[in-house]
Design an enzyme around this catalytic site. Structure first.
Site, PDB file in Angstrom:
ATOM      1  N   GLY A 122     -10.797   0.767   2.106  1.00 63.19           N
ATOM      2  CA  GLY A 122     -11.898   0.191   1.358  1.00 63.19           C
ATOM      3  C   GLY A 122     -11.378  -0.224  -0.007  1.00 63.19           C
ATOM      4  N   GLY A 123     -10.700   0.718  -0.629  1.00 68.54           N
ATOM      5  CA  GLY A 123     -10.135   0.437  -1.938  1.00 68.54           C
ATOM      6  C   GLY A 123      -8.949   1.325  -2.196  1.00 68.54           C
ATOM      7  N   GLN A 131       0.891  -1.170   0.000  1.00 69.39           N
ATOM      8  CA  GLN A 131       0.000   0.000   0.000  1.00 69.39           C
ATOM      9  C   GLN A 131       0.923   1.213   0.000  1.00 69.39           C
ATOM     10  OE1 GLN A 131      -3.216   0.944  -0.321  1.00 69.39           O
ATOM     11  NE2 GLN A 131      -2.513   3.036  -0.006  1.00 69.39           N
ATOM     12  N   TYR A 138     -12.741  14.515   0.820  1.00 72.90           N
ATOM     13  CA  TYR A 138     -13.700  13.741   0.029  1.00 72.90           C
ATOM     14  C   TYR A 138     -15.030  14.490  -0.094  1.00 72.90           C
ATOM     15  CZ  TYR A 138     -10.726   9.578   0.691  1.00 72.90           C
ATOM     16  OH  TYR A 138      -9.686   8.683   0.694  1.00 72.90           O
ATOM     17  N   HIS A 149     -15.950   4.506  -7.104  1.00 75.86           N
ATOM     18  CA  HIS A 149     -14.958   5.455  -6.583  1.00 75.86           C
ATOM     19  C   HIS A 149     -13.558   5.157  -7.130  1.00 75.86           C
ATOM     20  CE1 HIS A 149     -13.292   8.190  -3.443  1.00 75.86           C
ATOM     21  NE2 HIS A 149     -12.250   7.399  -3.580  1.00 75.86           N
ATOM     22  N   GLU A 150     -13.117   3.927  -6.966  1.00 75.63           N
ATOM     23  CA  GLU A 150     -11.749   3.604  -7.398  1.00 75.63           C
ATOM     24  C   GLU A 150     -11.628   3.708  -8.915  1.00 75.63           C
ATOM     25  OE1 GLU A 150      -9.962   3.840  -4.986  1.00 75.63           O
ATOM     26  OE2 GLU A 150     -11.316   3.281  -3.365  1.00 75.63           O
ATOM     27  N   ASP A 196      -0.588  11.071   5.911  1.00 74.79           N
ATOM     28  CA  ASP A 196      -1.648  10.207   6.437  1.00 74.79           C
ATOM     29  C   ASP A 196      -2.180  10.697   7.784  1.00 74.79           C
ATOM     30  OD1 ASP A 196      -1.918   8.420   4.333  1.00 74.79           O
ATOM     31  OD2 ASP A 196      -0.139   7.309   4.970  1.00 74.79           O
ATOM     32  N   ARG A 206      -9.800  -2.813   8.096  1.00 75.12           N
ATOM     33  CA  ARG A 206     -10.068  -1.603   7.315  1.00 75.12           C
ATOM     34  C   ARG A 206     -10.224  -0.415   8.266  1.00 75.12           C
ATOM     35  NH1 ARG A 206     -15.404  -0.805   3.506  1.00 75.12           N
ATOM     36  NH2 ARG A 206     -15.023   1.380   2.998  1.00 75.12           N
ATOM     37  N   HIS A 218     -11.085   7.258 -10.045  1.00 75.94           N
ATOM     38  CA  HIS A 218      -9.701   7.723  -9.920  1.00 75.94           C
ATOM     39  C   HIS A 218      -8.903   7.514 -11.212  1.00 75.94           C
ATOM     40  CE1 HIS A 218      -9.112   9.116  -5.844  1.00 75.94           C
ATOM     41  NE2 HIS A 218      -9.561   8.005  -5.293  1.00 75.94           N
ATOM     42  N   GLU A 254      -6.846   2.827  -5.668  1.00 77.22           N
ATOM     43  CA  GLU A 254      -7.016   2.969  -7.120  1.00 77.22           C
ATOM     44  C   GLU A 254      -5.767   2.617  -7.918  1.00 77.22           C
ATOM     45  OE1 GLU A 254      -6.887   5.339  -4.767  1.00 77.22           O
ATOM     46  OE2 GLU A 254      -6.020   7.217  -5.492  1.00 77.22           O
ATOM     47  N   GLU A 275      -9.419  13.291  -4.186  1.00 74.01           N
ATOM     48  CA  GLU A 275     -10.543  12.623  -3.517  1.00 74.01           C
ATOM     49  C   GLU A 275     -11.878  13.360  -3.641  1.00 74.01           C
ATOM     50  OE1 GLU A 275     -10.307   9.641  -2.812  1.00 74.01           O
ATOM     51  OE2 GLU A 275      -8.133   9.352  -2.669  1.00 74.01           O
TER      52      GLU A 275
HETATM   53  N1  BES Z   1      -6.920   6.670  -2.489  1.00 71.63           N
HETATM   54  C1  BES Z   1      -7.826   6.300  -1.468  1.00 71.63           C
HETATM   55  C2  BES Z   1      -7.195   5.519  -0.353  1.00 71.63           C
HETATM   56  C3  BES Z   1      -6.051   6.220   0.352  1.00 71.63           C
HETATM   57  C4  BES Z   1      -6.061   7.573   0.585  1.00 71.63           C
HETATM   58  C5  BES Z   1      -4.973   5.482   0.795  1.00 71.63           C
HETATM   59  C6  BES Z   1      -4.994   8.181   1.240  1.00 71.63           C
HETATM   60  C7  BES Z   1      -3.916   6.083   1.438  1.00 71.63           C
HETATM   61  C8  BES Z   1      -3.920   7.447   1.664  1.00 71.63           C
HETATM   62  C9  BES Z   1      -8.994   5.510  -2.032  1.00 71.63           C
HETATM   63  O1  BES Z   1      -9.396   5.903  -3.300  1.00 71.63           O
HETATM   64  C10 BES Z   1     -10.168   5.767  -1.138  1.00 71.63           C
HETATM   65  O2  BES Z   1     -10.551   6.892  -1.040  1.00 71.63           O
HETATM   66  N2  BES Z   1     -10.716   4.736  -0.530  1.00 71.63           N
HETATM   67  C11 BES Z   1     -11.890   4.854   0.294  1.00 71.63           C
HETATM   68  C12 BES Z   1     -13.044   4.362  -0.507  1.00 71.63           C
HETATM   69  C13 BES Z   1     -14.326   5.061  -0.348  1.00 71.63           C
HETATM   70  C14 BES Z   1     -14.315   6.529  -0.224  1.00 71.63           C
HETATM   71  C15 BES Z   1     -15.356   4.575  -1.344  1.00 71.63           C
HETATM   72  C16 BES Z   1     -11.687   3.971   1.518  1.00 71.63           C
HETATM   73  O3  BES Z   1     -10.711   3.226   1.546  1.00 71.63           O
HETATM   74  O4  BES Z   1     -12.467   4.030   2.433  1.00 71.63           O
HETATM   75 ZN    ZN Z   2     -10.284   7.790  -3.335  1.00 73.77          ZN
END
Ligand code: BES
Ligand code: ZN
Length: 598
Positions: A264-265, A135, A378, A291-292, A370, A553, A295, A267, A314
């Site tokens: 969750g995911g 990751q 978002y 969502h993914e 982070d 998660r 991206h 991209e 985001e």
């Molecule tokens: N890119 C993000 C995950 C991310 C952000 C990882 C910042 C590390 C640092 C991914 O696209 C995301 O936003 N995932 C969300 C999904 C949701 C908003 C549908 C998640 O993981 O909750």
């Molecule tokens: Zn995202």
């Protein structure tokens, strides 16, 4: 030659060297929990006289460094590692002879690498083989590859991964067919990408196609359920292309990870990494795929130039996600999800201690990006774009976004790039519709502006009526009749809209009738557990504990720890659960929970 924007979270000296291509060759050792091998970086040299190359690393064991000029031979060269800082790791300083534009570093990762999770067989669905995944976002690529770890630099790459013969390696790149069983896997990423989109997974993986360009990678035990759940992916791609132009990455596959995946995911290009917790059996949580996938335009094609510009990734993506959901599943579902998002925004904002983190433009100086992570970029970002859509009209705004993606494809963009584009393409062309002051308020205010255009949902009005009737003393049978056709989104809204002060008898009545404690929908279970903590509903605690140990998660477990930690007794429980869950958590989830229970 556009300068690379200065980036507070990277040590790289991008005014002298800019990486344009990478050749990676790594061997995965599951006993030692290391990736070891070499990386070659090919640079565009921007300062002919520069004699030092600075790369980002974190907890890497550097064995040697070599340099070369053009197609010339490798020559050993001097290197040293600076003392590490907790936020950014250590700068790796490599001596570059005059004219050298390639560097090769031989290294190994640490078993504690923040960007890797090594899973024991018991943590997988099949329970027979180990598993590894990376990751990289935001700044974890440096914990498994020494490189220029910042989103303002893009490079192409080729890679070779060597793994135990029983396992399959995948990357978010073009894969070479027919290599299963050989232990060696090769990949190519022909489109230039930022380092945070480099991704690897190794495990007992199999592939099931869904359409000509989409399919599922997963463990054999999971692949069929995933392919059913995500069967609308092709339709989502078609809907997004109709709005924002062609999908430019070739294939779009999904990799379903074990439940410890901290997001969750993610991209990753050509291969979204996804949590299995969105496989609800009824497609009700597939907005994650929307969502993914989104991206692939907002983020992977047009990339936030620096991490403070994160809302460009985001916020845009959350807006696109809702448009995709509307196109494939209808406006009612998109509106419900947008309303849940607005509620999450308020909840998440209230947990942020640093005022600027509550705005679209956090100050990340000296901090791991982070640490500023929240729902604000978002949902505030999506509301900003929804506001612009409402003001300029959908047709004009869709054309505007399409031009934004086309005009900045495979480039990174700062917030000011976007604001200049907005001014030139919409505000100046239709004066008086949106003011500069309004735009500034969207970016800088710690709340939702009073002039926001908020989503509305008739379905949720009915949910609130059903809640009022039951909370006011109505029979649970009447509530059952009202909830008969409720979707996941209506249940989530219902549970969130219940008073936090329900009595044990009321909680028992709901639970007895609707089985919320044993819900197999991870999002419904999540909101129910939060209510259970607030209402001290003990009968849910055992199931909640199982959930917190099984799932890694961050978004699903961290709020539960935070809620528990609000009371002394709850904090003791949280610490006990964490002691049990800790070893199974990804390093990122682990450190987020540690902050709360310490
Ligand atoms: N890119 C993000 C995950 C991310 C952000 C990882 C910042 C590390 C640092 C991914 O696209 C995301 O936003 N995932 C969300 C999904 C949701 C908003 C549908 C998640 O993981 O909750
Ligand atoms: Zn995202």
């Amino acid at each position: 030659m556009t300068p690379i924007p200065s980036d507070a979270s990277s040590y790289a000296n991008t005014s002298a060297f800019v990486a344009r291509h990478m050749v990676l060759d790594l061997t995965a050792n599951f006993e030692q929990k290391t990736l070891a091998g070499s990386v070659e970086l090919q640079f565009e040299r921007r300062e002919p006289g520069a004699t030092e190359l600075v790369l980002d690393t974190r907890d890497l064991m550097i064995q040697n460094a070599e340099a070369a000029i053009g197609a010339g031979a490798w020559i050993p060269t001097a290197f040293r590692l600076d003392t590490a800082t907790p936020a950014f790791g250590s700068a790796l300083r490599i001596t570059m002879p005059p004219g050298a534009d390639r560097a090769r570093i031989t290294y190994a990762t640490s078993p504690q690498a923040r960007g890797l999770q090594w899973l024991a067989p018991e943590q997988t669905a099949g329970r027979k083989h180990p598993f590894l995944f990376t990751q990289a976002q935001a700044i974890q690529a440096r914990s498994f590859i020494p490189l220029q770890d910042l989103p303002g630099v893009r490079m192409t790459y080729s890679a070779t991964l060597r793994v135990p013969k029983a396992l399959v390696a995948v990357m978010a790149a073009e894969m070479t067919p027919g290599q299963a069983g050989t232990g060696t896997f090769t990949f190519k990423m022909p489109q230039p990408i930022p380092s945070y989109l480099i991704a690897i997974a190794v495990g007992d993986l199999t592939f099931k196609p869904m359409s000509a360009r989409t399919g599922i990678w997963a463990e054999p035990a999971t692949v069929d359920a995933a392919a059913r759940e995500f069967e609308d992916t092709e339709q989502m791609i078609a809907a997004t292309e109709a709005l924002y132009g062609p999908y430019r990455w070739g294939r779009y596959d999904l990799l379903v990870l074990p439940p410890s995946f901290p997001f969750g995911g993610m991209e990753n290009p050509r291969l979204t990494f996804a949590t299995p917790t969105v496989i609800a059996g009824d497609k009700s949580l597939v907005s994650l795929v929307a969502h993914e996938l989104a991206h692939s335009w907002s983020g992977n094609l047009v990339t936030n130039a620096t991490w403070p510009d994160f809302w460009l990734n985001e916020g845009f993506t959350t807006y696109l996600e809702r448009r995709i959901i509307e196109a494939v599943y209808g406006k009612a579902r998109a509106d419900m999800e947008a309303m849940i998002g607005v509620a999450d925004l308020a909840d998440s904002r209230s947990t942020l201690e640093i005022p600027r983190d509550r705005t679209l433009l956090p100050d990340m100086t000296g901090r791991d990006p982070d640490d500023a992570y929240s729902t604000v970029p978002y949902e505030q970002g999506a509301l900003f774009l929804a506001f612009l859509e409402a003001k300029y009209g959908r047709e004009a705004f869709d054309r505007f976004l399409r031009r934004w993606f086309d005009g900045h494809a495979f480039q990174s963009a700062t917030t000011s790039t976007f604001l200049a584009f907005l001014k030139a393409e919409l505000m100046d062309k239709k004066p008086g519709v949106v003011t500069d002051a309004q735009v500034q308020e969207w970016l800088n205010t710690e709340g939702v502006p009073s002039f926001a255009v908020l989503p509305q949902s008739d379905a949720f009005v009915k949910v609130e009526q059903a809640r009022d009737a039951w909370v006011g003393g109505g029979a649970v049978d009447a509530l059952a009749a009202a909830t008969k056709a409720w979707s996941t989104q209506e249940w989530i809204h219902f549970v969130n809209a219940l008073p936090r002060t329900l009595s044990p008898a009321q909680m028992r009545a709901l639970d007895g009738r609707f089985g919320l404690t044993t819900s197999t929908n991870a999002e419904i279970a999540h909101v129910w557990f939060r209510l259970a903590i607030a209402a001290r509903y003990q009968p849910a605690y055992a199931a909640m504990e199982d959930y917190m140990v099984r799932i890694g998660r961050r978004k699903l477990v961290v709020p539960l720890y935070r809620d528990l930690a609000a009371t002394a007794e709850g904090k003791t429980r949280a610490a006990r659960i964490f002691a049990k869950a800790r070893d199974g958590y990804h390093p990122m989830t682990r450190s987020a929970v540690e902050e709360i229970v310490k």
